[in-house]
Design a protein around this motif. Sequence first.
Motif, mmCIF file in Angstrom:
data_model
loop_
_atom_site.group_PDB
_atom_site.id
_atom_site.type_symbol
_atom_site.label_atom_id
_atom_site.label_comp_id
_atom_site.label_asym_id
_atom_site.label_seq_id
_atom_site.Cartn_x
_atom_site.Cartn_y
_atom_site.Cartn_z
ATOM 1 N N LEU A 114 -28.735 41.612 -10.340
ATOM 2 C CA LEU A 114 -28.752 43.062 -10.155
ATOM 3 C C LEU A 114 -27.386 43.691 -10.358
ATOM 4 N N ALA A 115 -26.325 42.912 -10.140
ATOM 5 C CA ALA A 115 -24.978 43.424 -10.387
ATOM 6 C C ALA A 115 -24.776 43.806 -11.834
ATOM 7 N N HIS A 157 -32.391 41.337 -0.274
ATOM 8 C CA HIS A 157 -32.844 42.685 0.084
ATOM 9 C C HIS A 157 -31.696 43.696 -0.044
ATOM 10 N N GLU A 158 -30.534 43.287 0.425
ATOM 11 C CA GLU A 158 -29.383 44.190 0.401
ATOM 12 C C GLU A 158 -28.934 44.493 -1.026
ATOM 13 N N ALA A 159 -29.065 43.525 -1.922
ATOM 14 C CA ALA A 159 -28.695 43.743 -3.324
ATOM 15 C C ALA A 159 -29.606 44.791 -3.965
ATOM 16 N N ILE A 160 -30.887 44.750 -3.636
ATOM 17 C CA ILE A 160 -31.819 45.750 -4.167
ATOM 18 C C ILE A 160 -31.455 47.134 -3.639
ATOM 19 N N ALA A 161 -31.126 47.217 -2.347
ATOM 20 C CA ALA A 161 -30.747 48.498 -1.752
ATOM 21 C C ALA A 161 -29.468 49.039 -2.399
ATOM 22 N N THR A 215 -32.054 35.296 -22.537
ATOM 23 C CA THR A 215 -31.237 35.760 -23.652
ATOM 24 C C THR A 215 -29.999 36.509 -23.204
ATOM 25 N N GLY A 216 -29.539 36.237 -21.967
ATOM 26 C CA GLY A 216 -28.297 36.851 -21.535
ATOM 27 C C GLY A 216 -28.510 37.908 -20.478
ATOM 28 N N PRO A 217 -27.410 38.423 -19.881
ATOM 29 C CA PRO A 217 -27.504 39.340 -18.761
ATOM 30 C C PRO A 217 -28.125 40.674 -19.142
ATOM 31 N N LEU A 218 -28.713 41.285 -18.154
ATOM 32 C CA LEU A 218 -29.244 42.631 -18.329
ATOM 33 C C LEU A 218 -28.109 43.617 -18.116
ATOM 34 N N SER A 219 -28.265 44.801 -18.630
ATOM 35 C CA SER A 219 -27.259 45.837 -18.397
ATOM 36 C C SER A 219 -27.919 47.190 -18.551
ATOM 37 N N PRO A 220 -27.275 48.268 -17.989
ATOM 38 C CA PRO A 220 -27.864 49.594 -18.117
ATOM 39 C C PRO A 220 -28.058 50.045 -19.554
#
Length: 258
Positions: free
Chosen positions: A253-254, A90-94, A4-9
């Motif tokens: 994650l971005a 892995h780097e994206a999670i960090a 249903t679309g991108p996640l966001s804060p």
Amino acid sequence: MTGTGPLSPSSPTSPDSARRPLVAILSGAGISTDSGIPDYRGPQGVWRQDPEAEKLVTYEYYMNDPEIRRRSWQLRRDSPALRARPNAAHEAIARLERSGTPVRVITQNVDGLHQLAGVPDRKVLELHGTGHFVVCTRCHARTPMSEAVARVDAGDPDPACLECGGILKSATVMFGERLDPEVLGTAMRVAEAADVFIAVGTSLQVQPAASLVGLAAEHGARLVIMNAEPTPYDELAAETIRTPIGTALPELLATLTP
């Protein structure tokens, strides 16, 4: 990709838009394949290529068959996990963790790559232990894997504990062993508290790790499943992603990074 679309804060999965959502990530072998570590149940997985290999990580076979132990030590000696480096996933999670977003990693992997990428050790729950240490099955002495492998290189095919002479095994949870109840209990609490729960690179066929996905969904988390093949929990997911993890996870994650 479906969903249903991108996640966001500011995702509505968070009960309080003023706070950042807790992001829980359950990682399986598929997240580490880009680091040169083969997975187990994927199309080219270890178990599919050699079903007998599963005996090497089964406690009963390992403890009762010296030949199985010798083969296991050769497998550890040649394991790419001891030389592997974190990849883009892995780097994206960090990066997400460094951004200030509350992140907890629950991993089925034993390669330590999340920590090597920069995720603090206290934020990583290793459900199946670690392959970087060995433990004595008699006195429970714990020593670095590198020291045991050096003994194998020196000609000892089945190195015994230097403290008591007991059988050494990797500090991983073999088939037939119970998970550490404290680690599992903490993982369950994280799943229950998560606003966003991302299962990445896992077939979700191994229990009790897979049950964390259902637990998170039951407690209202927005569930995302990222895996090359379908999983038993796909119908619970708000989003399923089949594209390669090395590009898909950083992109996902971005959208959560402030």
